[in-house]
Design an enzyme around this catalytic site. Sequence first.
Site, PDB file in Angstrom:
ATOM      1  N   GLU A  91    -128.334 -83.653 -18.471  1.00 51.16           N
ATOM      2  CA  GLU A  91    -127.624 -84.478 -19.433  1.00 51.16           C
ATOM      3  C   GLU A  91    -126.339 -83.791 -19.878  1.00 51.16           C
ATOM      4  O   GLU A  91    -126.267 -82.569 -19.979  1.00 51.16           O
ATOM      5  CB  GLU A  91    -128.527 -84.784 -20.627  1.00 51.16           C
ATOM      6  CG  GLU A  91    -129.701 -85.668 -20.223  1.00 51.16           C
ATOM      7  CD  GLU A  91    -130.604 -86.046 -21.383  1.00 51.16           C
ATOM      8  OE1 GLU A  91    -130.420 -85.500 -22.489  1.00 51.16           O
ATOM      9  OE2 GLU A  91    -131.488 -86.888 -21.184  1.00 51.16           O
ATOM     10  N   CYS A 345    -128.380 -81.494 -30.863  1.00 53.82           N
ATOM     11  CA  CYS A 345    -128.761 -80.153 -30.434  1.00 53.82           C
ATOM     12  C   CYS A 345    -130.273 -80.030 -30.311  1.00 53.82           C
ATOM     13  O   CYS A 345    -131.017 -80.396 -31.212  1.00 53.82           O
ATOM     14  CB  CYS A 345    -128.237 -79.137 -31.444  1.00 53.82           C
ATOM     15  SG  CYS A 345    -128.527 -77.441 -30.959  1.00 53.82           S
TER      16      CYS A 345
END
Length: 374
Positions: A91, A345
Amino acid sequence: MTTNLLDFDLDGLAAFCERLGEKRFRATQLFRWIHQRGASDFDQMSDLAKSLREKLRGCAHVAGLQAISEHVSADGTVKWLFDVGDGNAVETVFIPEDDRGTLCISSQAGCAVGCRFCSTGHQGFSRNLTTGEILAQLWYAEHALRQRRGDGERVISNVVMMGMGEPLQNYAALVPALRVMLDDHGYGLSRRRVTVSTSGVVPMMDRLAQDCPVALAVSLHAPNDVLRDNLVPLNRKYPLHELLAACRRYLDHAPRDFITFEYCMLEGVNDQPEHARQLIDLVGRKAADGGVSCKFNLIPFNPFPASGLRRSPPAAVTAFAQLLSDAGIVTTVRKTRGDDIDAACGQLAGDVKDRTRVNERMAKLRTIEIKPVI
């Protein structure tokens, strides 16, 4: 089998062209076409000699990655899922802001470090990406976003190697990719605007300082070895005193005069006032006494199933940041971006948990039309 030219930095491409009997300046022209103009068809490269284009068609190609899904967050963050073959996916995330556009790039399919708070680490490790696969994320994102915006101006001003994987455990592929990002004939990014994030691979930190010093971020997450051993297993191999010594050595070569320490805030685990005081004692001293010139980036934990961890309450994060700031340590709290599309994150495994589910998800996503960037 032909050669993917995305695998080369400029020196590597020059050597490739020389093997074809061409001069170095031809490599520079070719390099610009690929990275500055996003060209993959040699016939588009109009200032290359026809004879060279014919040679290239027979022995080379420019192969990006297939984007099998694209999602746009309510805050404008864009996440791509790229197929890297053999049931693996990585990703890549673009984070737009008023004064910059930051691309978060993956360096591995999965991750072997296994940090407790990171969903990618729970996915496990599949393989290292090649230089071309690392660069293909930037190549695809920059030229796709530029084309859609329509004005031809650069979109990506900053790159952070903070996606899936531990970059310094894929050193041989990482450094040529960084050199392309920095090269004025490539993406022309400043060393200050390219950041490598590491969980603390000390020998490779020393090599990076010599080979290609860019901005450095260190995933710290704990103020003592007992806690960090539990949260970041790599600490058992490279404990804090070795890590901080490597940080001080890196600063002798770094484009910035500080190291960024990343610190994921976990409720009841590492977010208490005593933890902040330990951090101040750990890094806040003068370098000669064992401290490190640094700033802290406090990161709200992004929960995922079976982590057994919780995000620190905002009040605890604020109080923690204030203690560090009062001690003279520059401290910021990261704004959570893209969490509605699992792009924040620690979320970069998405719902890709093992090879079987990767294959199932890819088969499904290939039937879905990619959403446009807005």
